[in-house]
Write a protein that holds these residues in place. Structure first.
Motif, PDB file in Angstrom:
ATOM      1  N   ILE A 167       1.283  -1.119   0.325  1.00 28.00           N
ATOM      2  CA  ILE A 167       0.202  -0.029   0.348  1.00 28.00           C
ATOM      3  C   ILE A 167       0.782   1.174  -0.184  1.00 28.00           C
ATOM      4  O   ILE A 167       0.347   1.803  -0.692  1.00 28.00           O
ATOM      5  CB  ILE A 167      -1.414  -0.036   1.303  1.00 28.00           C
ATOM      6  N   TYR A 168       1.711   1.099   0.731  1.00 26.12           N
ATOM      7  CA  TYR A 168       3.282   2.123   0.684  1.00 26.12           C
ATOM      8  C   TYR A 168       3.381   2.912  -0.591  1.00 26.12           C
ATOM      9  O   TYR A 168       3.793   3.787  -0.638  1.00 26.12           O
ATOM     10  CB  TYR A 168       3.925   2.178   1.718  1.00 26.12           C
ATOM     11  N   PHE A 169       3.600   1.577  -1.437  1.00 22.29           N
ATOM     12  CA  PHE A 169       4.788   1.767  -2.835  1.00 22.29           C
ATOM     13  C   PHE A 169       3.046   2.605  -3.218  1.00 22.29           C
ATOM     14  O   PHE A 169       3.735   3.648  -4.434  1.00 22.29           O
ATOM     15  CB  PHE A 169       5.260  -0.040  -3.237  1.00 22.29           C
ATOM     16  N   ASN A 170       2.236   1.856  -3.016  1.00 18.74           N
ATOM     17  CA  ASN A 170       1.205   2.448  -3.899  1.00 18.74           C
ATOM     18  C   ASN A 170       1.630   3.945  -4.077  1.00 18.74           C
ATOM     19  O   ASN A 170       0.673   4.127  -4.367  1.00 18.74           O
ATOM     20  CB  ASN A 170      -0.069   1.859  -4.335  1.00 18.74           C
ATOM     21  N   LEU A 171       0.720   4.151  -3.008  1.00 19.46           N
ATOM     22  CA  LEU A 171       1.260   5.391  -1.867  1.00 19.46           C
ATOM     23  C   LEU A 171       2.123   6.263  -2.475  1.00 19.46           C
ATOM     24  O   LEU A 171       1.775   7.718  -3.343  1.00 19.46           O
ATOM     25  CB  LEU A 171       0.824   5.732  -0.180  1.00 19.46           C
ATOM     26  N   PHE A 172       3.215   6.165  -2.807  1.00 17.39           N
ATOM     27  CA  PHE A 172       4.184   6.776  -3.551  1.00 17.39           C
ATOM     28  C   PHE A 172       4.359   7.163  -4.945  1.00 17.39           C
ATOM     29  O   PHE A 172       4.494   7.967  -5.707  1.00 17.39           O
ATOM     30  CB  PHE A 172       5.604   5.758  -2.983  1.00 17.39           C
ATOM     31  N   HIS A 173       3.613   5.282  -5.838  1.00 14.14           N
ATOM     32  CA  HIS A 173       3.866   5.434  -7.406  1.00 14.14           C
ATOM     33  C   HIS A 173       3.089   6.962  -7.181  1.00 14.14           C
ATOM     34  O   HIS A 173       3.255   7.595  -7.889  1.00 14.14           O
ATOM     35  CB  HIS A 173       2.590   4.289  -7.282  1.00 14.14           C
ATOM     36  N   LEU A 174       0.928   6.858  -7.228  1.00 14.35           N
ATOM     37  CA  LEU A 174       0.113   7.910  -7.151  1.00 14.35           C
ATOM     38  C   LEU A 174       1.248   9.405  -6.990  1.00 14.35           C
ATOM     39  O   LEU A 174       1.249   9.987  -8.030  1.00 14.35           O
ATOM     40  CB  LEU A 174      -0.605   7.764  -6.723  1.00 14.35           C
ATOM     41  N   PHE A 175       1.622   9.363  -5.275  1.00 15.59           N
ATOM     42  CA  PHE A 175       1.266  11.080  -5.273  1.00 15.59           C
ATOM     43  C   PHE A 175       2.683  11.256  -5.129  1.00 15.59           C
ATOM     44  O   PHE A 175       3.371  12.208  -4.913  1.00 15.59           O
ATOM     45  CB  PHE A 175       0.471  10.927  -3.605  1.00 15.59           C
ATOM     46  N   PHE A 176       3.329  10.494  -5.363  1.00 19.00           N
ATOM     47  CA  PHE A 176       5.090  11.225  -5.350  1.00 19.00           C
ATOM     48  C   PHE A 176       5.974  11.153  -6.600  1.00 19.00           C
ATOM     49  O   PHE A 176       5.836  12.171  -7.242  1.00 19.00           O
ATOM     50  CB  PHE A 176       6.192  10.623  -4.288  1.00 19.00           C
ATOM     51  N   ASN A 177       6.452  10.049  -7.039  1.00 20.80           N
ATOM     52  CA  ASN A 177       6.473   9.758  -9.086  1.00 20.80           C
ATOM     53  C   ASN A 177       5.618   9.363  -9.605  1.00 20.80           C
ATOM     54  O   ASN A 177       6.057  11.035 -10.824  1.00 20.80           O
ATOM     55  CB  ASN A 177       6.729   7.896  -8.575  1.00 20.80           C
ATOM     56  N   LYS A 178       4.380   9.533  -9.811  1.00 26.25           N
ATOM     57  CA  LYS A 178       3.890  10.342 -10.857  1.00 26.25           C
ATOM     58  C   LYS A 178       3.354  11.207 -10.659  1.00 26.25           C
ATOM     59  O   LYS A 178       3.828  12.326 -11.926  1.00 26.25           O
ATOM     60  CB  LYS A 178       2.321  10.055 -10.725  1.00 26.25           C
ATOM     61  N   ALA A 179       3.303  12.656  -9.704  1.00 21.79           N
ATOM     62  CA  ALA A 179       3.007  12.995  -9.973  1.00 21.79           C
ATOM     63  C   ALA A 179       4.160  14.165 -10.285  1.00 21.79           C
ATOM     64  O   ALA A 179       4.537  15.105 -11.264  1.00 21.79           O
ATOM     65  CB  ALA A 179       2.514  14.305  -8.325  1.00 21.79           C
ATOM     66  N   ARG A 180       5.410  14.098  -9.883  1.00 20.74           N
ATOM     67  CA  ARG A 180       6.582  14.059 -10.357  1.00 20.74           C
ATOM     68  C   ARG A 180       7.353  14.232 -11.541  1.00 20.74           C
ATOM     69  O   ARG A 180       7.896  15.074 -12.815  1.00 20.74           O
ATOM     70  CB  ARG A 180       7.071  13.926  -9.181  1.00 20.74           C
ATOM     71  N   GLY A 181       7.086  13.238 -12.412  1.00 18.00           N
ATOM     72  CA  GLY A 181       6.760  12.603 -13.834  1.00 18.00           C
ATOM     73  C   GLY A 181       5.397  13.724 -14.489  1.00 18.00           C
ATOM     74  O   GLY A 181       6.837  13.806 -15.562  1.00 18.00           O
ATOM     75  N   ALA A 182       5.145  13.779 -14.499  1.00 19.51           N
ATOM     76  CA  ALA A 182       4.253  14.715 -15.109  1.00 19.51           C
ATOM     77  C   ALA A 182       4.537  16.552 -14.901  1.00 19.51           C
ATOM     78  O   ALA A 182       3.965  16.663 -15.708  1.00 19.51           O
ATOM     79  CB  ALA A 182       2.449  14.819 -13.826  1.00 19.51           C
ATOM     80  N   CYS A 183       4.966  16.677 -13.904  1.00 19.91           N
ATOM     81  CA  CYS A 183       4.880  18.277 -13.669  1.00 19.91           C
ATOM     82  C   CYS A 183       7.261  17.869 -13.800  1.00 19.91           C
ATOM     83  O   CYS A 183       7.363  19.045 -14.048  1.00 19.91           O
ATOM     84  CB  CYS A 183       5.182  18.440 -11.954  1.00 19.91           C
ATOM     85  N   GLY A 184       7.404  17.316 -14.673  1.00 19.19           N
ATOM     86  CA  GLY A 184       9.235  17.429 -15.397  1.00 19.19           C
ATOM     87  C   GLY A 184      10.249  17.116 -13.543  1.00 19.19           C
ATOM     88  O   GLY A 184      11.109  17.704 -13.659  1.00 19.19           O
ATOM     89  N   LEU A 185       9.479  16.943 -12.109  1.00 14.66           N
ATOM     90  CA  LEU A 185      10.823  16.569 -11.579  1.00 14.66           C
ATOM     91  C   LEU A 185      10.704  15.275 -11.457  1.00 14.66           C
ATOM     92  O   LEU A 185      10.876  14.844 -12.170  1.00 14.66           O
ATOM     93  CB  LEU A 185       9.847  17.145 -10.007  1.00 14.66           C
ATOM     94  N   SER A 186      12.021  15.157 -10.129  1.00 10.66           N
ATOM     95  CA  SER A 186      12.981  13.956  -9.826  1.00 10.66           C
ATOM     96  C   SER A 186      11.747  12.641  -8.918  1.00 10.66           C
ATOM     97  O   SER A 186      11.482  13.436  -8.385  1.00 10.66           O
ATOM     98  CB  SER A 186      13.555  13.671  -9.206  1.00 10.66           C
ATOM     99  N   ALA A 187      11.854  11.507  -9.883  1.00  7.23           N
ATOM    100  CA  ALA A 187      11.376  10.247  -8.916  1.00  7.23           C
ATOM    101  C   ALA A 187      11.875   9.730  -8.019  1.00  7.23           C
ATOM    102  O   ALA A 187      13.354  10.645  -8.062  1.00  7.23           O
ATOM    103  CB  ALA A 187      10.812   9.250 -10.336  1.00  7.23           C
ATOM    104  N   LYS A 188      11.665   9.340  -6.697  1.00  7.26           N
ATOM    105  CA  LYS A 188      12.789   8.870  -5.672  1.00  7.26           C
ATOM    106  C   LYS A 188      13.217   7.457  -5.985  1.00  7.26           C
ATOM    107  O   LYS A 188      12.286   6.976  -6.653  1.00  7.26           O
ATOM    108  CB  LYS A 188      11.232   8.466  -4.689  1.00  7.26           C
ATOM    109  N   LEU A 189      14.198   8.319  -6.181  1.00  2.30           N
ATOM    110  CA  LEU A 189      15.460   6.332  -6.541  1.00  2.30           C
ATOM    111  C   LEU A 189      15.601   5.850  -5.510  1.00  2.30           C
ATOM    112  O   LEU A 189      16.579   5.778  -4.351  1.00  2.30           O
ATOM    113  CB  LEU A 189      16.131   6.900  -6.901  1.00  2.30           C
ATOM    114  N   VAL A 190      14.289   4.065  -5.244  1.00  4.90           N
ATOM    115  CA  VAL A 190      15.205   3.895  -3.789  1.00  4.90           C
ATOM    116  C   VAL A 190      16.274   2.688  -4.242  1.00  4.90           C
ATOM    117  O   VAL A 190      16.547   2.612  -5.582  1.00  4.90           O
ATOM    118  CB  VAL A 190      13.918   2.669  -3.584  1.00  4.90           C
ATOM    119  N   GLY A 191      16.785   1.876  -3.093  1.00  7.50           N
ATOM    120  CA  GLY A 191      17.120   1.324  -3.740  1.00  7.50           C
ATOM    121  C   GLY A 191      17.885   0.240  -4.963  1.00  7.50           C
ATOM    122  O   GLY A 191      18.410  -0.562  -4.534  1.00  7.50           O
TER     123      GLY A 191
END
Length: 409
Positions: free
Chosen positions: A176-200
């Motif tokens: 669930i936490y990964f899906n949270l990050f997918h939507l509100f962190f990485n997808k959002a940043r992908g849409a506005c041209g910022l960097s995704a969170k690079l996990v290990g």
């Protein structure tokens, strides 16, 4: 105790501003998922995994890479065994991987990556993919990241999911936490041209970036966050590639989860102390937006730790106000935690339905009900990490037996 009240209010306002920043970026999640056109050029990849006592899972990982929908002559799989006391190396060889031996002692994953890249830098690879040995990689992973490279990316991050979300409530909460990050962190940043969170795990780096950095030069226990900081300092964006999926085996024990996430928290704070000054200096230069955004990400960890201060100051002020103040404090906290629990359960349900395409798995019920506890447990971990660093990496055992949601084709 009016002074304490106003101090608590001021500190709370600063923390709220940081939350508003992340909330504003999260609104971009409403935009359409980023997509890249099919690549015109095929690149040559080196697939790397640092393995420490991964005999039980290394074969599954290698098999998933070998089943890629990508020309087999254009990628090689390298296993970097380190500090092993089992048959990881023999198992990796049996499944067809090449072995990279470390010439110097390895105290963390970053050491293993640095030594492997030193040996591979002149072997003609266009890019290097990094995974954990317990991963299962989606068949289109290499082709999707190749599409992103063709579109101009130099560093790319794929989507991460748990391979065992139904094994326990803890592993379910991770998913669930990964899906949270997918939507509100990485997808959002992908849409506005910022960097995704690079996990290990589940990411790839072009050789040009590694040459600019002189290889993989990280020193903290959060090598992924430190590398992200280095990319931001270069002015290099981490591109989000949602269709390149990696399935990662998650802890099933809450105790093991706390130990793992404690290391993550401490490592991110180490990166913050190491690079805050440099990132702030980089903000005013070209592509400084990546440094600014990553600075806010690092500040988020410290803000979460400091979020207990307004609560503590408010409690002290309530105590000085006597019985009425204490009663009002308890009443307010009761309403707050009821709202928090309800909203977090609703969010967990929505995120589960989002991934499962409206088919609700009964195995996720306990994870949804306990997700508020999982998320709240980050706060004491951040507080502890603020005052006491974790300096060593401890092995987390993987069994590779439970793979609940991995597609078979």
């Amino acid at each position: 105790m009016d002074e304490l009240f106003w101090v608590a209010l001021a500190l709370g306002a600063v923390l709220k501003l940081i939350s508003l920043y992340f909330g504003g970026i999260a609104c971009f999640a409403l935009k359409k998922e980023v997509q890249y056109p099919s690549a015109k050029k095929l690149r040559r990849f080196a697939v790397l995994t640092a393995a420490r006592n991964e005999e039980a899972v290394i074969g599954n990982f290698i098999e998933s890479i070998q089943k890629q929908n990508y020309p087999i002559e254009l990628f090689d799989v390298f296993v970097i065994p380190n500090n092993c006391t089992d048959n990881t190396e023999l198992m990796a060889k049996a499944y067809g991987a090449e072995i990279i031996h470390c010439s110097f002692p390895v105290s963390c994953k970053g050491d293993a990556l640095q030594q492997s890249l030193m040996q591979l830098r002149k072997k003609g690879y266009d890019a290097f993919c990094v995974f954990d040995s317990d991963n299962i990689v989606s068949p289109d992973f290499l082709s999707k990241i190749n599409d992103a490279f063709d579109a101009g990316a130099k560093v790319v991050k794929g989507r991460l999911l748990a391979s065992n979300p139904h094994a326990s409530w803890v592993s379910g909460c991770y998913n669930i936490y990964f899906n949270l990050f997918h939507l509100f962190f990485n997808k959002a940043r992908g849409a506005c041209g910022l960097s995704a969170k690079l996990v290990g795990t589940g990411f790839a780096v072009h050789k040009d970036v590694l040459e600019s950095l002189g290889g993989w030069n990280t020193t903290t226990i959060a090598e992924d966050a430190e590398f992200s900081a280095q990319c931001a300092l270069l002015g290099e964006r981490v591109w989000w590639v949602p269709d390149a999926v990696t399935y990662d085996e998650q802890p099933e024990s809450f105790r093991v989860s706390l130990l793992q996430r404690r290391r993550w928290c401490s490592g991110i704070m180490q990166v913050g102390k190491l690079h805050f000054k440099h990132l702030l200096q980089r903000v005013i230069k070209p592509n400084g937006v990546y440094a600014a955004d990553f600075t806010m990400f690092l500040m988020g960890a410290f803000a979460q730790a400091l979020s207990v201060l307004p609560l503590g100051l408010t409690l002290i002020a309530a105590i000085f106000d006597g019985k009425e103040g204490i009663f009002n404090f308890i009443q307010a906290m009761g309403i707050y935690f009821l709202l928090y629990y309800t909203l977090m359960c609703l969010m967990a349900t929505m995120l589960t339905l989002y991934q499962e395409k409206i088919v609700f798995p009964k195995e996720m019920r306990s994870a949804i009900l306990l997700f508020p506890i999982f998320m709240a447990s980050w706060i004491p971990l951040q507080v502890i990490s603020l005052f006491r660093e974790t300096k060593s990496w401890k092995e987390i055992q993987h069994n590779g037996k439970s793979k609940d949601t991995i597609p078979t084709a």
